[in-house]
Design a protein around this motif. Sequence first.
Motif, PDB file in Angstrom:
ATOM      1  N   ALA A 258       0.981  -1.192  -0.045  1.00  0.00           N
ATOM      2  CA  ALA A 258       0.129   0.167   0.408  1.00  0.00           C
ATOM      3  C   ALA A 258       0.837   1.481   0.183  1.00  0.00           C
ATOM      4  O   ALA A 258       0.288   2.537  -0.920  1.00  0.00           O
ATOM      5  CB  ALA A 258      -1.505   0.042   1.212  1.00  0.00           C
ATOM      6  N   GLN A 259       1.522   1.216   0.588  1.00  0.00           N
ATOM      7  CA  GLN A 259       2.851   2.635   0.567  1.00  0.00           C
ATOM      8  C   GLN A 259       4.023   2.553  -1.090  1.00  0.00           C
ATOM      9  O   GLN A 259       3.900   3.850  -1.116  1.00  0.00           O
ATOM     10  CB  GLN A 259       3.930   2.403   2.152  1.00  0.00           C
ATOM     11  CG  GLN A 259       3.403   2.728   3.291  1.00  0.00           C
ATOM     12  CD  GLN A 259       1.919   1.805   3.688  1.00  0.00           C
ATOM     13  OE1 GLN A 259       2.409   0.541   4.071  1.00  0.00           O
ATOM     14  NE2 GLN A 259       0.894   1.997   4.015  1.00  0.00           N
TER      15      GLN A 259
ATOM     16  N   ARG B 264       2.604   2.241  -3.421  1.00  0.00           N
ATOM     17  CA  ARG B 264       1.850   2.557  -4.233  1.00  0.00           C
ATOM     18  C   ARG B 264       1.052   3.709  -4.402  1.00  0.00           C
ATOM     19  O   ARG B 264       1.095   4.796  -4.945  1.00  0.00           O
ATOM     20  CB  ARG B 264       0.297   1.949  -4.585  1.00  0.00           C
ATOM     21  CG  ARG B 264       0.190   0.471  -4.384  1.00  0.00           C
ATOM     22  CD  ARG B 264      -0.865  -0.117  -5.384  1.00  0.00           C
ATOM     23  NE  ARG B 264      -0.654  -1.870  -5.472  1.00  0.00           N
ATOM     24  CZ  ARG B 264      -1.907  -2.528  -4.865  1.00  0.00           C
ATOM     25  NH1 ARG B 264      -2.821  -2.019  -4.278  1.00  0.00           N
ATOM     26  NH2 ARG B 264      -2.100  -3.873  -5.863  1.00  0.00           N
ATOM     27  N   LYS B 265       1.930   4.620  -3.329  1.00  0.00           N
ATOM     28  CA  LYS B 265       1.080   5.494  -2.416  1.00  0.00           C
ATOM     29  C   LYS B 265       2.730   7.093  -2.885  1.00  0.00           C
ATOM     30  O   LYS B 265       2.280   7.957  -3.253  1.00  0.00           O
ATOM     31  CB  LYS B 265       0.870   5.677  -0.957  1.00  0.00           C
ATOM     32  CG  LYS B 265      -0.314   5.430  -1.306  1.00  0.00           C
ATOM     33  CD  LYS B 265      -1.243   5.403   0.779  1.00  0.00           C
ATOM     34  CE  LYS B 265      -1.241   6.913   1.458  1.00  0.00           C
ATOM     35  NZ  LYS B 265      -1.909   6.580   2.291  1.00  0.00           N
TER      36      LYS B 265
END
Length: 283
Positions: A177-178, A180-181
Amino acid sequence: MNTFTSQYFDAKLSVKDFNRLSEFIYSQYGIKMPEAKHIMLQSRLQKRLRALEIPSFSDYVDFVFSKEGGEEIVHMMDVVSTNKTDFFRESQHFDFLTENVLPELYLEKKQSNIKIWSAGCSSGEEPYTLAMVISEFIENKSGLDFSILGSDLSTIVLQKAVSAIYSEDRVDIIPLAQKRKYLLKSKDRTHPTVRIVPELRDKVSFMRLNFMDSSYNVPSHFDVIFCRNVLIYFDRQTQEKVINKLCNHLNPGGYFFLGHSESVTGINVPLKQIKPTVFKLIN
């Protein structure tokens, strides 16, 4: 290989020249260079002999200590200093930051701008990890911001930190998730790299700093200082001096993080232990 280049591979660092360099490195930078590191120092400095086309270590050492050698000292320390780091290295510290430190600063101290110093930041993985962790924490909290300073002795690793470009295998440990961000993939898939997004890069600044300086010209006081896996290269007397100088830039009640192989046992510093390798400044 031409004859001139071959000379550099054959060059040997004499005991006399090793002692001159090791005494200088210790006195000016606090880094211990015992005889056991003789071959390592010789190997690392051979690239400087090649770059300068200097055929012997005796000539190189004479150049380093000449009036013209000031700039070369910076290059020499770039290859001498050890720069081992990873994203989310010793991850328990980042968990403690999220679960304890950041809520305290936000809820109890009502801080609007959290300031963190990554002292000995190497190529930037630690300060950018901190930026990701804090960004996650403040995501839905209005009026809260942060800034991070990264400092290191080596200009080479600082250049890499500023560029914020890393090979894809270096970021495997970052949660998906990180990734992708906070990461941008290179379009060149023959050399797969990623770059930290501008929003995080803008939160992190970098500067060159020698821990042996009499004082540290850093811009402000900090809520948290990370100084991990750096002090192991210093003797206990130097460790005490460095930690005390770092603590001069820590806010009252601020947090100080050491690496898991480091300790303040037996040295006089204004810190109280909260848990292993996590400390608070004594008010």
